[in-house]
Write a protein that holds these residues in place. Sequence first.
Motif, short mmCIF file in Angstrom:
data_model
loop_
_atom_site.label_atom_id
_atom_site.label_comp_id
_atom_site.label_asym_id
_atom_site.label_seq_id
_atom_site.Cartn_x
_atom_site.Cartn_y
_atom_site.Cartn_z
N PHE A 56 -4.50 -8.68 -5.56
CA PHE A 56 -3.42 -7.91 -4.97
C PHE A 56 -3.44 -7.96 -3.49
O PHE A 56 -4.07 -8.41 -2.91
CB PHE A 56 -3.87 -6.49 -5.92
N SER A 57 -2.63 -7.43 -2.76
CA SER A 57 -2.31 -7.52 -1.59
C SER A 57 -1.69 -6.60 -1.00
O SER A 57 -0.95 -6.24 -1.28
CB SER A 57 -1.26 -8.93 -1.74
N SER A 58 -1.94 -5.75 -0.27
CA SER A 58 -1.70 -4.78 1.22
C SER A 58 -1.44 -5.09 2.40
O SER A 58 -2.52 -6.61 3.05
CB SER A 58 -1.97 -3.71 0.54
N ARG A 59 -0.55 -4.82 3.27
CA ARG A 59 -0.52 -4.69 4.46
C ARG A 59 -0.81 -3.88 5.30
O ARG A 59 0.09 -3.07 5.39
CB ARG A 59 0.44 -5.90 5.44
N GLY A 136 7.98 2.87 -12.13
CA GLY A 136 6.88 2.63 -11.37
C GLY A 136 6.37 3.39 -10.51
O GLY A 136 6.78 4.97 -10.51
N GLY A 137 5.40 3.23 -10.02
CA GLY A 137 4.67 3.73 -8.96
C GLY A 137 3.21 4.16 -9.63
O GLY A 137 3.03 4.12 -11.23
N PRO A 151 5.19 6.21 -5.45
CA PRO A 151 6.47 5.93 -5.86
C PRO A 151 6.03 3.99 -5.77
O PRO A 151 7.11 3.48 -6.16
CB PRO A 151 7.84 6.34 -5.61
N LYS A 152 5.86 4.15 -5.11
CA LYS A 152 6.14 2.50 -4.36
C LYS A 152 4.88 1.42 -4.71
O LYS A 152 4.36 0.54 -4.52
CB LYS A 152 6.52 2.19 -2.67
N VAL A 153 3.30 1.90 -5.17
CA VAL A 153 2.43 1.15 -5.28
C VAL A 153 2.79 0.26 -6.70
O VAL A 153 3.46 0.81 -7.39
CB VAL A 153 1.59 2.37 -5.64
N LEU A 192 -0.47 1.75 1.17
CA LEU A 192 0.03 1.36 0.17
C LEU A 192 1.55 0.72 0.60
O LEU A 192 2.05 1.09 2.20
CB LEU A 192 0.77 2.73 -0.22
N PRO A 193 2.92 -0.11 -0.39
CA PRO A 193 2.78 -0.27 -1.43
C PRO A 193 1.84 -1.69 -1.56
O PRO A 193 1.27 -2.40 -0.17
CB PRO A 193 3.39 -0.33 -1.87
N LEU A 194 1.23 -1.71 -2.55
CA LEU A 194 0.37 -2.90 -3.12
C LEU A 194 1.29 -4.18 -3.75
O LEU A 194 2.31 -3.50 -4.65
CB LEU A 194 -0.99 -2.38 -3.60
#
Length: 208
Positions: A56-59, A136-137, A151-153, A192-194
């Motif tokens: 997984f990645s996130s910023r 989703g989410g 909701p956006k994960v 999030l989001p991931l």
Amino acid sequence: MTTTATTGAVWAVRGRRRVRVTPCRAAGSGTSIAVTVSVGESGESGGAAPAADAHFSSRDTGATGEHAHAAIGAHAGVDDHFAVDADACTDERWLVCADVLHGGRPWPAGSAVAWARELLLRYPGCRLAGLPLIGGGWVVAERLGGCRLHPKVFRRSPRTHPERARAAWEYSLMASCLHGLVVTGHSLDELLPLTVLAFARHGAPPAR
């Protein structure tokens, strides 16, 4: 490469997980965070290859410059925990000792929030309960951080197969990813989001 799983994988219902969190510098503002979840076969002390892994990645854009680099750098680490699918497991012995309790199928949002909270109340040894949502989410209940709807994960990477429904074992790896981030000191609200970069279940045929 994304692969499909056969049903009945024991580790997808319960098992030990290792989560590796690796922050690094990113172009522009913020920092990039990579998370790898590995699941070993039973008897993994004998050197068996992992049964599955996910990336997984996130910023994190909450801070910039040297302060951001120092803060994020402090949150690298490895998390070992025990995860149980509370949808599929009916054995109280495993539910009681779980660090992570998760669902193996999407839930309606209202029901998911209530059930995630109930899981934390019923099992005081559980640090995090995560349930995927229809459409989703996730709903994530943390023992120290309340219960929230995200909701956006877990957005899909363009390299994955967006038309394919997720399998129960993928939800299991996602929940472990969330626990690894929390335990290594990250805030889910900041991360999030991931994005799902890759899933693999070793020994299974590639998804089409």
